[in-house]
Design a protein around this motif. Sequence first.
Motif, PDB file in Angstrom:
ATOM      1  N   ASN A 191      -3.573  -1.416  -7.545  1.00 57.23           N
ATOM      2  CA  ASN A 191      -2.841  -2.206  -8.547  1.00 57.23           C
ATOM      3  C   ASN A 191      -3.458  -2.066  -9.935  1.00 57.23           C
ATOM      4  OD1 ASN A 191      -1.042  -3.220  -6.637  1.00 57.23           O
ATOM      5  ND2 ASN A 191      -2.261  -5.047  -6.258  1.00 57.23           N
ATOM      6  N   CYS A 192      -4.755  -1.761  -9.998  1.00 61.44           N
ATOM      7  CA  CYS A 192      -5.387  -1.516 -11.298  1.00 61.44           C
ATOM      8  C   CYS A 192      -4.656  -0.413 -12.048  1.00 61.44           C
ATOM      9  CB  CYS A 192      -6.847  -1.122 -11.125  1.00 61.44           C
ATOM     10  SG  CYS A 192      -7.933  -2.447 -10.566  1.00 61.44           S
ATOM     11  N   LEU A 193      -4.107   0.545 -11.304  1.00 61.98           N
ATOM     12  CA  LEU A 193      -3.415   1.684 -11.898  1.00 61.98           C
ATOM     13  C   LEU A 193      -1.926   1.406 -12.085  1.00 61.98           C
ATOM     14  CD1 LEU A 193      -5.007   4.383  -9.537  1.00 61.98           C
ATOM     15  CD2 LEU A 193      -5.905   3.578 -11.731  1.00 61.98           C
ATOM     16  N   THR A 194      -1.316   0.749 -11.114  1.00 61.94           N
ATOM     17  CA  THR A 194       0.144   0.602 -11.094  1.00 61.94           C
ATOM     18  C   THR A 194       0.625  -0.719 -11.677  1.00 61.94           C
ATOM     19  OG1 THR A 194       0.061  -0.312  -8.832  1.00 61.94           O
ATOM     20  CG2 THR A 194       0.305   2.083  -9.044  1.00 61.94           C
ATOM     21  N   LEU A 222       0.832  -1.196   0.000  1.00 56.58           N
ATOM     22  CA  LEU A 222       0.000   0.000   0.000  1.00 56.58           C
ATOM     23  C   LEU A 222       0.870   1.251   0.000  1.00 56.58           C
ATOM     24  CD1 LEU A 222      -2.728   1.419   0.167  1.00 56.58           C
ATOM     25  CD2 LEU A 222      -2.727   1.014   2.622  1.00 56.58           C
ATOM     26  N   ASP A 223       1.899   1.253   0.846  1.00 56.21           N
ATOM     27  CA  ASP A 223       2.839   2.371   0.883  1.00 56.21           C
ATOM     28  C   ASP A 223       3.488   2.593  -0.471  1.00 56.21           C
ATOM     29  OD1 ASP A 223       2.505   3.159   3.502  1.00 56.21           O
ATOM     30  OD2 ASP A 223       4.181   2.003   4.276  1.00 56.21           O
ATOM     31  N   LEU A 224       3.962   1.503  -1.085  1.00 54.16           N
ATOM     32  CA  LEU A 224       4.659   1.630  -2.360  1.00 54.16           C
ATOM     33  C   LEU A 224       3.719   2.148  -3.451  1.00 54.16           C
ATOM     34  CD1 LEU A 224       6.888  -1.578  -2.348  1.00 54.16           C
ATOM     35  CD2 LEU A 224       7.597   0.788  -1.958  1.00 54.16           C
ATOM     36  N   ASN A 225       2.492   1.656  -3.483  1.00 49.46           N
ATOM     37  CA  ASN A 225       1.535   2.155  -4.472  1.00 49.46           C
ATOM     38  C   ASN A 225       1.220   3.629  -4.244  1.00 49.46           C
ATOM     39  OD1 ASN A 225       1.066   0.060  -6.302  1.00 49.46           O
ATOM     40  ND2 ASN A 225      -0.439  -0.916  -4.981  1.00 49.46           N
ATOM     41  N   GLU A 226       1.055   4.011  -2.987  1.00 51.66           N
ATOM     42  CA  GLU A 226       0.794   5.420  -2.692  1.00 51.66           C
ATOM     43  C   GLU A 226       1.977   6.293  -3.106  1.00 51.66           C
ATOM     44  OE1 GLU A 226      -1.684   7.293  -1.509  1.00 51.66           O
ATOM     45  OE2 GLU A 226      -3.082   5.628  -1.515  1.00 51.66           O
ATOM     46  N   GLU A 227       3.188   5.806  -2.884  1.00 53.00           N
ATOM     47  CA  GLU A 227       4.368   6.574  -3.280  1.00 53.00           C
ATOM     48  C   GLU A 227       4.423   6.753  -4.792  1.00 53.00           C
ATOM     49  OE1 GLU A 227       7.631   4.469  -1.518  1.00 53.00           O
ATOM     50  OE2 GLU A 227       6.851   4.804   0.505  1.00 53.00           O
ATOM     51  N   LEU A 228       4.035   5.713  -5.532  1.00 50.00           N
ATOM     52  CA  LEU A 228       3.999   5.824  -6.990  1.00 50.00           C
ATOM     53  C   LEU A 228       2.991   6.880  -7.431  1.00 50.00           C
ATOM     54  CD1 LEU A 228       4.162   2.049  -7.991  1.00 50.00           C
ATOM     55  CD2 LEU A 228       5.923   3.773  -8.435  1.00 50.00           C
ATOM     56  N   LEU A 229       1.815   6.867  -6.826  1.00 49.78           N
ATOM     57  CA  LEU A 229       0.794   7.847  -7.184  1.00 49.78           C
ATOM     58  C   LEU A 229       1.230   9.261  -6.814  1.00 49.78           C
ATOM     59  CD1 LEU A 229      -2.419   5.915  -6.068  1.00 49.78           C
ATOM     60  CD2 LEU A 229      -1.596   6.248  -8.394  1.00 49.78           C
ATOM     61  N   LEU A 230       1.870   9.389  -5.656  1.00 49.41           N
ATOM     62  CA  LEU A 230       2.288  10.704  -5.195  1.00 49.41           C
ATOM     63  C   LEU A 230       3.368  11.315  -6.083  1.00 49.41           C
ATOM     64  CD1 LEU A 230       2.352  10.126  -1.323  1.00 49.41           C
ATOM     65  CD2 LEU A 230       0.835  11.667  -2.579  1.00 49.41           C
ATOM     66  N   LYS A 231       4.112  10.488  -6.800  1.00 48.77           N
ATOM     67  CA  LYS A 231       5.122  11.011  -7.725  1.00 48.77           C
ATOM     68  C   LYS A 231       4.500  11.950  -8.751  1.00 48.77           C
ATOM     69  CE  LYS A 231       8.488   7.197  -7.697  1.00 48.77           C
ATOM     70  NZ  LYS A 231       9.733   7.970  -7.505  1.00 48.77           N
ATOM     71  N   THR A 232       3.243  11.739  -9.065  1.00 53.57           N
ATOM     72  CA  THR A 232       2.557  12.553 -10.060  1.00 53.57           C
ATOM     73  C   THR A 232       1.447  13.399  -9.423  1.00 53.57           C
ATOM     74  OG1 THR A 232       1.010  10.764 -10.562  1.00 53.57           O
ATOM     75  CG2 THR A 232       3.031  10.857 -11.862  1.00 53.57           C
ATOM     76  N   GLU A 233       1.471  13.520  -8.103  1.00 50.12           N
ATOM     77  CA  GLU A 233       0.454  14.260  -7.360  1.00 50.12           C
ATOM     78  C   GLU A 233      -0.940  13.685  -7.584  1.00 50.12           C
ATOM     79  OE1 GLU A 233       0.913  18.388  -8.320  1.00 50.12           O
ATOM     80  OE2 GLU A 233       2.834  18.547  -7.267  1.00 50.12           O
ATOM     81  N   ALA A 234      -0.999  12.374  -7.732  1.00 52.66           N
ATOM     82  CA  ALA A 234      -2.270  11.666  -7.888  1.00 52.66           C
ATOM     83  C   ALA A 234      -2.598  10.932  -6.594  1.00 52.66           C
ATOM     84  CB  ALA A 234      -2.191  10.682  -9.055  1.00 52.66           C
TER      85      ALA A 234
END
Length: 203
Positions: free
Chosen positions: A110-113, A35-47
């Motif tokens: 995960n649908c997004l990442t 969950l942390d890793l997915n959130e970090e990926l989204l936050l890279k693009t301010e999503a």
Amino acid sequence: MHSSGTTLLSRTLSRLGILMGEDQLVSTGESRFFLDLNEELLLKTEANWYRPDPFLRRIDQLRQSHTTMESLRAACLSRRSKQFLGAQRWRKYGSIFDQPCHWGWKDPRNCLTLPLWLRVFPKARIVFIVRNGVDVSESLVGRERRIRSRNWFGRARYYLRSMTSRHPSANSLSGFSHPEGFGLWKRYCESALGAVGKLDSRQ
């Protein structure tokens, strides 16, 4: 997509003997580690989970980013992965890559990442659960109604937690309408199906 039965599916897989996270699971069955890793990926693009478009517009760029991919692999090799494996399993086997059992994780993000994770775990098998988008939208709107029906203290505490948490369990603070909820479901499904549709080309 969120509110599609992913928690029930995750619990079923766990009871069938698949390791879905030994430690630090949140109430909806997600492993805090992934969950942390997915959130970090989204936050890279301010999503974030309820505003995924900035991430989806840059998904190909992130997928080709050596730095992004290496950071994901490094996290799975690091001590940090003990959040998923638990202390005993981590001491015995080390990294996630070296587990002798079937394992997986549940996170609607995960649908997004997924295109990124398939580069880290190219032999992964995907279990994709779909619920009718109208029902998903109703669930999201219903949750917002339940939040708004709380007394002022309960609402304030909920929204404050949402604003200060890296993993907001709330929706956008303005709430969901049925068309917005359905549109979000559609973007999640299109993103996941697009990635799953390319699985045969991995061979």
